[in-house]
Design an enzyme around this catalytic site. Structure first.
Site, PDB file in Angstrom:
ATOM      1  CD  GLU A 182      -2.876  -1.272   2.315  1.00 13.66           C
ATOM      2  OE1 GLU A 182      -2.832  -0.377   3.188  1.00 13.66           O
ATOM      3  OE2 GLU A 182      -3.656  -2.238   2.386  1.00 13.66           O
ATOM      4  CD  GLU A 292      -4.561  -8.031   1.442  1.00  4.22           C
ATOM      5  OE1 GLU A 292      -5.465  -7.383   2.027  1.00  4.22           O
ATOM      6  OE2 GLU A 292      -3.367  -7.679   1.461  1.00  4.22           O
TER       7      GLU A 292
END
Length: 388
Positions: A182, A292
């Site tokens: 991220e 994910e």
């Protein structure tokens, strides 16, 4: 199953007929009563063995009981949901704690599973000591140029030590590493969409380069190194990530692939956006992994949410099944560009999305993002992705 022979159970007119009739998709499968995931006719990893690994995110306690049984039966890859993040691995400088991480590694090895590492470097779930100078002052508040340069060197040294220690320990166990996680924020104040975390404020993009170079130095030769992020399918984030990755690759930074978290919804993003993103990064010669995956029942924000699991109508699971069918049809069609698909959980009784539903609904709310329900029975989505 050979390409081109995948059944279109939940598409087009068939889906419309199924939904309007009120029938459950379980009834479209081989049985009408609940079927335990342990007795389901097809193992997920076996179904996709010719395309990609099928993984699940776990906490150590999930390696036992029903979760553990289902992991052994349906999955051939694991990732730690939390216990391998920096704050759990090295909560204090120089004090590494591997007990919980080791449990997952041991389980994966015993059951001959692939193992992803999540995550070496992240802006969240990282202890504050990383960003304090030797006197305990916050590095980001330093204004003296010379001291800022010293702080940068100190932080990069700490990063290098953390990555080196972890990678050396699990060198022979990990096949895929989420090296950085991220690093893109499309709302950041810079024109490159780089997340202005303490890592970035103190080192610029050097922390990304050093993390990959260090991981590459100590990982086994055939391990793959990933940059992992969410909303990789949508603009402008996709372009920001692409620009960063292409620049790093051009500079020789050893990036092997892009991890697409795929925390998605029934109606968002579009299949075209997902496909375009996979193809975009594959065009750089990189692998892609879905890291994910969960499919929320809700849009954004997740409001209103169903107050209990039993309150979710069957029609919602049918809508979700259509989405899962479309997703896995796409993944399978692109399987030369995708090496792994990992669910961010095992069954609906354990998901971070419940916390999010509660947060936006005054503490009351549940989600149901997976193909196994909260009692470990198969859902319509299971039938959709195994094509029964």
């Amino acid at each position: 199953m050979p390409k081109g022979l995948r059944m279109k159970l939940f598409s087009g007119a068939a889906a419309a007929l199924l939904l309007s009739s009120g029938l459950s998709s379980a009834s479209a499968g081989p049985a009408t009563k609940p079927i335990s995931a342990m007795k389901a006719p097809v193992e997920l990893d076996e179904r996709y063995k010719d395309s990609f690994d099928i993984g699940a995110a776990v906490e150590p306690h999930m390696l036992n009981g029903k979760d553990g049984q289902i992991l052994k039966r349906h999955f051939n890859s694991l990732v730690a949901e939390n216990v391998m993040k920096p704050i759990n691995i090295q909560p204090e400088e120089g004090k590494f704690t591997f007990k919980d991480a080791d449990k997952i590694v041991k389980f994966a090895k015993k059951n001959k599973m692939e193992l992803r590492f999540h995550t070496l470097i992240w802006h969240s779930q990282v202890p504050d000591w990383f960003f304090l100078d030797k006197e305990g002052n916050k590095m980001v508040e330093e204004t003296d140029p010379k001291q800022r340069e010293k702080n940068k060197k100190l932080l990069l040294k700490r990063l290098e030590t953390h990555v080196k220690t972890v990678v050396k320990r699990y060198k022979n166990d990990i096949t895929s590493w989420d090296v950085v996680n991220e690093v893109i924020d499309e709302y950041a104040g810079n024109d490159k969409g780089l997340r202005e975390s303490p890592w970035y404020q103190i080192t610029g993009t050097d922390y990304i380069k050093v993390a990959f170079e260090t991981a590459d130095k100590y990982a086994k030769k055939d391990a793959k190194l990933f940059i992992n992020d969410y909303n990789t399918e949508v603009e402008p984030k996709r372009t920001y990530l692409y620009n960063l990755v292409s620049e790093l690759v051009e500079e020789g930074v050893p990036i092997d692939g892009v991890g697409h978290q795929a925390h998605i919804q029934i109606g968002w993003p579009t299949l075209t956006e997902i496909e375009d993103s996979i193809n975009l990064f594959a065009g750089l010669g990189l692998d892609n992994q879905i890291t994910e995956l969960d499919v929320s029942l809700y849009g954004w924000p997740p409001r209103p949410a169903y107050p209990t699991y039993d309150a979710i109508p069957a029609s919602e699971f049918e809508r979700q099944a259509v989405r899962y069918d479309q997703l896995f049809e796409l993944y399978e069609r692109l399987d030369d560009k995708i090496s792994s698909v990992t669910f961010w959980g095992v069954a609906d009784n354990h998901t971070w999305l419940n916390d999010r539903a509660e947060e936006y609904n005054d503490g009351v709310g549940v989600d149901a993002p997976f193909v196994f329900d909260n009692e470990y029975n198969v859902k319509p989505s299971y039938w959709a992705i195994i094509d029964r």
